[in-house]
Design an enzyme around this catalytic site. Structure first.
Site, short mmCIF file in Angstrom:
data_model
loop_
_atom_site.label_atom_id
_atom_site.label_comp_id
_atom_site.label_asym_id
_atom_site.label_seq_id
_atom_site.Cartn_x
_atom_site.Cartn_y
_atom_site.Cartn_z
N ASP A 127 0.86 -1.18 0.00
CA ASP A 127 0.00 0.00 0.00
C ASP A 127 0.90 1.23 0.00
OD1 ASP A 127 -2.49 1.44 0.22
OD2 ASP A 127 -1.93 1.84 2.31
N ASN A 135 -1.71 12.65 -5.85
CA ASN A 135 -2.73 13.00 -6.85
C ASN A 135 -3.31 14.38 -6.60
OD1 ASN A 135 -2.64 10.73 -8.52
ND2 ASN A 135 -4.17 9.61 -7.32
N HIS A 140 -3.06 13.93 -11.22
CA HIS A 140 -3.19 12.50 -11.51
C HIS A 140 -2.10 12.01 -12.45
CE1 HIS A 140 -6.88 11.52 -9.36
NE2 HIS A 140 -7.27 12.76 -9.64
N ASP A 144 0.02 8.77 -11.74
CA ASP A 144 0.17 7.69 -12.72
C ASP A 144 1.64 7.35 -12.95
OD1 ASP A 144 -2.57 7.68 -12.96
OD2 ASP A 144 -2.61 8.57 -14.98
N ASP A 170 -6.11 3.31 -6.48
CA ASP A 170 -4.84 3.96 -6.21
C ASP A 170 -3.87 2.96 -5.63
OD1 ASP A 170 -6.00 6.24 -7.11
OD2 ASP A 170 -6.37 7.08 -5.13
#
Length: 170
Positions: A127, A135, A140, A144, A170
């Site tokens: 995680d 973000n 974003h 990415d 995410d």
């Protein structure tokens, strides 16, 4: 007699010879009357095209197979489209990693292999803490980039039998 197929095999991708010869054997022995298979043919010495081949065994009056007749059809466009659809269905669009569906399949295979070999399976989850902040503050596109970079780096450390998957989101 397989020697009759030598001239044909020079136009077939070597990795596909076994598939073709196996079909020929089944047809020649009378085990099957009709076979449909896909394989790669070499065009102009190097370029590959995918073909679908439908072969029919022709017997003589005594039932002995005396010839094979067949039709070849170029299915390169169809094959590539099928591969693309499969890729989209089983992989994450951003990272190109296996998605949940493919992860589940790989996990079942790993468990079955471990049971056969009296081995073990390990499953881990990673995680990214505070990923939402990336973000939200950098956009974003930056998020990415982080995900793609992380996927590439982690993939580079795995063995061939390991699976790295993007579980989702995410």
């Amino acid at each position: 007699n397989r020697s009759y197929f030598g001239p044909l095999l020079q136009y077939v991708q070597s990795d596909d010879h076994a598939v073709l010869l196996q079909a020929f054997d089944k047809l020649a022995s009378g085990e099957k009357r009709l076979a449909t298979l896909r394989f790669r043919m070499l065009q102009d010495g190097a370029e590959q095209i995918w073909v679908e081949c439908r072969l029919l065994a022709i017997p003589d009056a005594g039932g002995r197979i005396v010839s094979l007749r067949g039709i070849l059809r170029d299915i390169t466009a169809v094959y590539l489209q099928e591969r693309r659809i499969t890729q989209l269905a089983l992989h994450d669009a951003l990272t190109q990693l296996p998605n949940r569906i493919l992860l589940e399949e790989h996990l079942h295979q790993a468990i079955a292999r471990a049971e056969r070999n009296h081995g073990k399976v390990a499953l881990g989850f990673i995680d990214l803490d505070h990923f939402k902040q990336i973000n939200d503050t950098l956009g974003h596109k930056a998020g990415d980039t982080v995900l793609v970079t992380l996927a590439r780096r982690l993939s580079g450390t795995l063995r061939e039998v390991d699976t790295l998957s993007r579980w989702g989101g995410d």
